[in-house]
Design a protein around this motif. Structure first.
Motif, PDB file in Angstrom:
ATOM      1  N   VAL A   1     -26.871 -26.512  -7.329  1.00  0.00           N
ATOM      2  CA  VAL A   1     -28.310 -26.283  -7.304  1.00  0.00           C
ATOM      3  C   VAL A   1     -28.913 -26.757  -5.986  1.00  0.00           C
ATOM      4  O   VAL A   1     -28.318 -27.547  -5.255  1.00  0.00           O
ATOM      5  CB  VAL A   1     -29.031 -26.971  -8.495  1.00  0.00           C
ATOM      6  N   ASN A   2     -30.107 -26.288  -5.727  1.00  0.00           N
ATOM      7  CA  ASN A   2     -30.864 -26.664  -4.550  1.00  0.00           C
ATOM      8  C   ASN A   2     -31.209 -28.155  -4.618  1.00  0.00           C
ATOM      9  O   ASN A   2     -31.463 -28.678  -5.706  1.00  0.00           O
ATOM     10  CB  ASN A   2     -32.145 -25.819  -4.523  1.00  0.00           C
ATOM     11  N   PRO A   3     -31.260 -28.852  -3.482  1.00  0.00           N
ATOM     12  CA  PRO A   3     -31.633 -30.280  -3.502  1.00  0.00           C
ATOM     13  C   PRO A   3     -32.988 -30.553  -4.155  1.00  0.00           C
ATOM     14  O   PRO A   3     -33.181 -31.599  -4.772  1.00  0.00           O
ATOM     15  CB  PRO A   3     -31.653 -30.659  -2.015  1.00  0.00           C
ATOM     16  N   VAL A   4     -33.923 -29.619  -4.037  1.00  0.00           N
ATOM     17  CA  VAL A   4     -35.228 -29.803  -4.685  1.00  0.00           C
ATOM     18  C   VAL A   4     -35.052 -29.829  -6.206  1.00  0.00           C
ATOM     19  O   VAL A   4     -35.635 -30.667  -6.894  1.00  0.00           O
ATOM     20  CB  VAL A   4     -36.213 -28.687  -4.263  1.00  0.00           C
ATOM     21  N   SER A   5     -34.237 -28.922  -6.730  1.00  0.00           N
ATOM     22  CA  SER A   5     -33.983 -28.892  -8.176  1.00  0.00           C
ATOM     23  C   SER A   5     -33.247 -30.150  -8.618  1.00  0.00           C
ATOM     24  O   SER A   5     -33.577 -30.732  -9.652  1.00  0.00           O
ATOM     25  CB  SER A   5     -33.141 -27.668  -8.540  1.00  0.00           C
ATOM     26  N   TYR A   6     -32.271 -30.548  -7.838  1.00  0.00           N
ATOM     27  CA  TYR A   6     -31.510 -31.738  -8.215  1.00  0.00           C
ATOM     28  C   TYR A   6     -32.389 -32.983  -8.177  1.00  0.00           C
ATOM     29  O   TYR A   6     -32.207 -33.898  -8.983  1.00  0.00           O
ATOM     30  CB  TYR A   6     -30.271 -31.920  -7.330  1.00  0.00           C
ATOM     31  N   SER A   7     -33.366 -33.013  -7.277  1.00  0.00           N
ATOM     32  CA  SER A   7     -34.228 -34.195  -7.173  1.00  0.00           C
ATOM     33  C   SER A   7     -34.986 -34.441  -8.479  1.00  0.00           C
ATOM     34  O   SER A   7     -35.198 -35.591  -8.865  1.00  0.00           O
ATOM     35  CB  SER A   7     -35.205 -34.059  -6.004  1.00  0.00           C
ATOM     36  N   ILE A   8     -35.372 -33.368  -9.181  1.00  0.00           N
ATOM     37  CA  ILE A   8     -36.084 -33.560 -10.453  1.00  0.00           C
ATOM     38  C   ILE A   8     -35.136 -34.161 -11.496  1.00  0.00           C
ATOM     39  O   ILE A   8     -35.522 -35.018 -12.282  1.00  0.00           O
ATOM     40  CB  ILE A   8     -36.767 -32.270 -10.956  1.00  0.00           C
ATOM     41  N   PHE A   9     -33.855 -33.743 -11.473  1.00  0.00           N
ATOM     42  CA  PHE A   9     -32.878 -34.338 -12.385  1.00  0.00           C
ATOM     43  C   PHE A   9     -32.743 -35.831 -12.110  1.00  0.00           C
ATOM     44  O   PHE A   9     -32.680 -36.650 -13.028  1.00  0.00           O
ATOM     45  CB  PHE A   9     -31.497 -33.684 -12.233  1.00  0.00           C
ATOM     46  N   ASP A  10     -32.698 -36.180 -10.828  1.00  0.00           N
ATOM     47  CA  ASP A  10     -32.547 -37.575 -10.420  1.00  0.00           C
ATOM     48  C   ASP A  10     -33.764 -38.402 -10.836  1.00  0.00           C
ATOM     49  O   ASP A  10     -33.624 -39.493 -11.401  1.00  0.00           O
ATOM     50  CB  ASP A  10     -32.350 -37.625  -8.906  1.00  0.00           C
ATOM     51  N   ILE A  11     -34.952 -37.873 -10.600  1.00  0.00           N
ATOM     52  CA  ILE A  11     -36.190 -38.587 -10.954  1.00  0.00           C
ATOM     53  C   ILE A  11     -36.286 -38.783 -12.467  1.00  0.00           C
ATOM     54  O   ILE A  11     -36.606 -39.873 -12.943  1.00  0.00           O
ATOM     55  CB  ILE A  11     -37.423 -37.824 -10.426  1.00  0.00           C
ATOM     56  N   ILE A  12     -35.986 -37.728 -13.205  1.00  0.00           N
ATOM     57  CA  ILE A  12     -36.077 -37.802 -14.662  1.00  0.00           C
ATOM     58  C   ILE A  12     -35.101 -38.842 -15.214  1.00  0.00           C
ATOM     59  O   ILE A  12     -35.433 -39.599 -16.123  1.00  0.00           O
ATOM     60  CB  ILE A  12     -35.821 -36.412 -15.289  1.00  0.00           C
ATOM     61  N   THR A  13     -33.909 -38.886 -14.649  1.00  0.00           N
ATOM     62  CA  THR A  13     -32.910 -39.856 -15.102  1.00  0.00           C
ATOM     63  C   THR A  13     -33.362 -41.275 -14.787  1.00  0.00           C
ATOM     64  O   THR A  13     -33.205 -42.178 -15.606  1.00  0.00           O
ATOM     65  CB  THR A  13     -31.544 -39.569 -14.453  1.00  0.00           C
ATOM     66  N   LYS A  14     -33.911 -41.486 -13.604  1.00  0.00           N
ATOM     67  CA  LYS A  14     -34.393 -42.825 -13.234  1.00  0.00           C
ATOM     68  C   LYS A  14     -35.544 -43.273 -14.133  1.00  0.00           C
ATOM     69  O   LYS A  14     -35.713 -44.461 -14.374  1.00  0.00           O
ATOM     70  CB  LYS A  14     -34.824 -42.847 -11.775  1.00  0.00           C
ATOM     71  N   LYS A  15     -36.321 -42.320 -14.632  1.00  0.00           N
ATOM     72  CA  LYS A  15     -37.442 -42.637 -15.521  1.00  0.00           C
ATOM     73  C   LYS A  15     -37.028 -42.665 -17.003  1.00  0.00           C
ATOM     74  O   LYS A  15     -37.885 -42.793 -17.874  1.00  0.00           O
ATOM     75  CB  LYS A  15     -38.565 -41.598 -15.353  1.00  0.00           C
ATOM     76  N   SER A  16     -35.735 -42.483 -17.273  1.00  0.00           N
ATOM     77  CA  SER A  16     -35.183 -42.489 -18.641  1.00  0.00           C
ATOM     78  C   SER A  16     -35.813 -41.405 -19.521  1.00  0.00           C
ATOM     79  O   SER A  16     -36.125 -41.620 -20.683  1.00  0.00           O
ATOM     80  CB  SER A  16     -35.373 -43.854 -19.302  1.00  0.00           C
ATOM     81  N   ARG A  17     -35.960 -40.214 -18.960  1.00  0.00           N
ATOM     82  CA  ARG A  17     -36.538 -39.092 -19.701  1.00  0.00           C
ATOM     83  C   ARG A  17     -35.578 -37.907 -19.777  1.00  0.00           C
ATOM     84  O   ARG A  17     -36.002 -36.763 -19.857  1.00  0.00           O
ATOM     85  CB  ARG A  17     -37.848 -38.654 -19.055  1.00  0.00           C
ATOM     86  N   GLU A  18     -34.283 -38.202 -19.784  1.00  0.00           N
ATOM     87  CA  GLU A  18     -33.268 -37.145 -19.805  1.00  0.00           C
ATOM     88  C   GLU A  18     -33.388 -36.270 -21.044  1.00  0.00           C
ATOM     89  O   GLU A  18     -33.027 -35.100 -21.018  1.00  0.00           O
ATOM     90  CB  GLU A  18     -31.847 -37.720 -19.783  1.00  0.00           C
ATOM     91  N   SER A  19     -33.891 -36.829 -22.124  1.00  0.00           N
ATOM     92  CA  SER A  19     -33.972 -36.088 -23.381  1.00  0.00           C
ATOM     93  C   SER A  19     -34.929 -34.903 -23.294  1.00  0.00           C
ATOM     94  O   SER A  19     -34.838 -33.982 -24.107  1.00  0.00           O
ATOM     95  CB  SER A  19     -34.405 -37.012 -24.517  1.00  0.00           C
ATOM     96  N   ILE A  20     -35.819 -34.891 -22.303  1.00  0.00           N
ATOM     97  CA  ILE A  20     -36.765 -33.782 -22.198  1.00  0.00           C
ATOM     98  C   ILE A  20     -36.432 -32.814 -21.067  1.00  0.00           C
ATOM     99  O   ILE A  20     -37.229 -31.938 -20.734  1.00  0.00           O
ATOM    100  CB  ILE A  20     -38.220 -34.283 -22.054  1.00  0.00           C
ATOM    101  N   MET A  21     -35.250 -32.951 -20.487  1.00  0.00           N
ATOM    102  CA  MET A  21     -34.885 -32.082 -19.360  1.00  0.00           C
ATOM    103  C   MET A  21     -34.889 -30.606 -19.756  1.00  0.00           C
ATOM    104  O   MET A  21     -35.317 -29.757 -18.980  1.00  0.00           O
ATOM    105  CB  MET A  21     -33.537 -32.487 -18.783  1.00  0.00           C
ATOM    106  N   TYR A  22     -34.427 -30.314 -20.954  1.00  0.00           N
ATOM    107  CA  TYR A  22     -34.410 -28.920 -21.409  1.00  0.00           C
ATOM    108  C   TYR A  22     -35.843 -28.389 -21.526  1.00  0.00           C
ATOM    109  O   TYR A  22     -36.139 -27.278 -21.109  1.00  0.00           O
ATOM    110  CB  TYR A  22     -33.678 -28.810 -22.745  1.00  0.00           C
ATOM    111  N   ALA A  23     -36.724 -29.215 -22.062  1.00  0.00           N
ATOM    112  CA  ALA A  23     -38.128 -28.810 -22.206  1.00  0.00           C
ATOM    113  C   ALA A  23     -38.779 -28.612 -20.838  1.00  0.00           C
ATOM    114  O   ALA A  23     -39.595 -27.698 -20.665  1.00  0.00           O
ATOM    115  CB  ALA A  23     -38.897 -29.857 -23.016  1.00  0.00           C
TER     116      ALA A  23
END
Length: 178
Positions: free
Chosen positions: A70-92
């Motif tokens: 994936v593009n670094p911009v897309s991956y950055s949202i995965f990284d931010i979400i994980t750091k904020k402990s919100r992985e459960s809403i990634m699909y949403a």
């Protein structure tokens, strides 16, 4: 705050960032890729939603699966979400991003369910009907359900037109019961 509200905010931020960098279409492809991967791999979503698995482990899983693709911009949202402990809403978030992308591009998704695969002529009629009603470009999803007996079910967003024989028979049965 509800999951949909949080997902909306993250998706809105991501689409704004993608617009600034002229990467909206690329990020859209990445979010579609994430959703397809999640749909095809139930264990991934279970791991992301698990409170037992540590964030570092989730982050390394996402890095191994998505960073090379994936593009670094897309991956950055995965990284931010994980750091904020919100992985459960990634699909949403991915789902909401796709919805906002469709709004931005003037695309209306519609689903038509019939008893047999659509012919080109019927497909064109359904597409024209939805385009006329919404004024948008139509992406038509087709599925077949022989239980309808005949007719069709058309879903556009949260609206549904049920013109199936099964529905008409149920209505008739209910009217006889009353």
């Amino acid at each position: 705050m509800s999951e949909s509200t949080v997902a909306f905010r993250y998706a809105k931020s991501l689409i704004s960032l993608a617009q600034e960098q002229n990467l909206v279409d690329e990020v859209y492809q990445d979010m579609t890729f994430f959703k397809q991967t999640a749909d095809n791999n139930r264990d991934l979503m279970l791991a992301l939603r698990s409170p037992i698995i540590r964030n570092e482990k989730k982050q390394s899983m996402l890095k191994a699966i998505f960073k090379p693709h994936v593009n670094p911009v897309s991956y950055s949202i995965f990284d931010i979400i994980t750091k904020k402990s919100r992985e459960s809403i990634m699909y949403a978030i991915a789902d909401e991003f796709i919805r906002q992308y469709n709004d931005l591009k003037g695309i209306q998704k519609a689903q038509v369910i019939t008893t047999q695969p659509l012919t080109d002529e019927l497909r064109k009629q359904f597409t024209n009907m939805v385009a006329k009603a919404t004024g948008k470009t139509v992406q038509l999803e087709e599925s077949v359900d022989p239980k309808l007996i005949g007719g069709y079910v058309l879903r556009i967003g949260d609206r549904q037109v049920d013109a199936s024989i099964r529905s008409q028979l149920n209505d008739l049965r209910l009217s006889f019961m009353n």
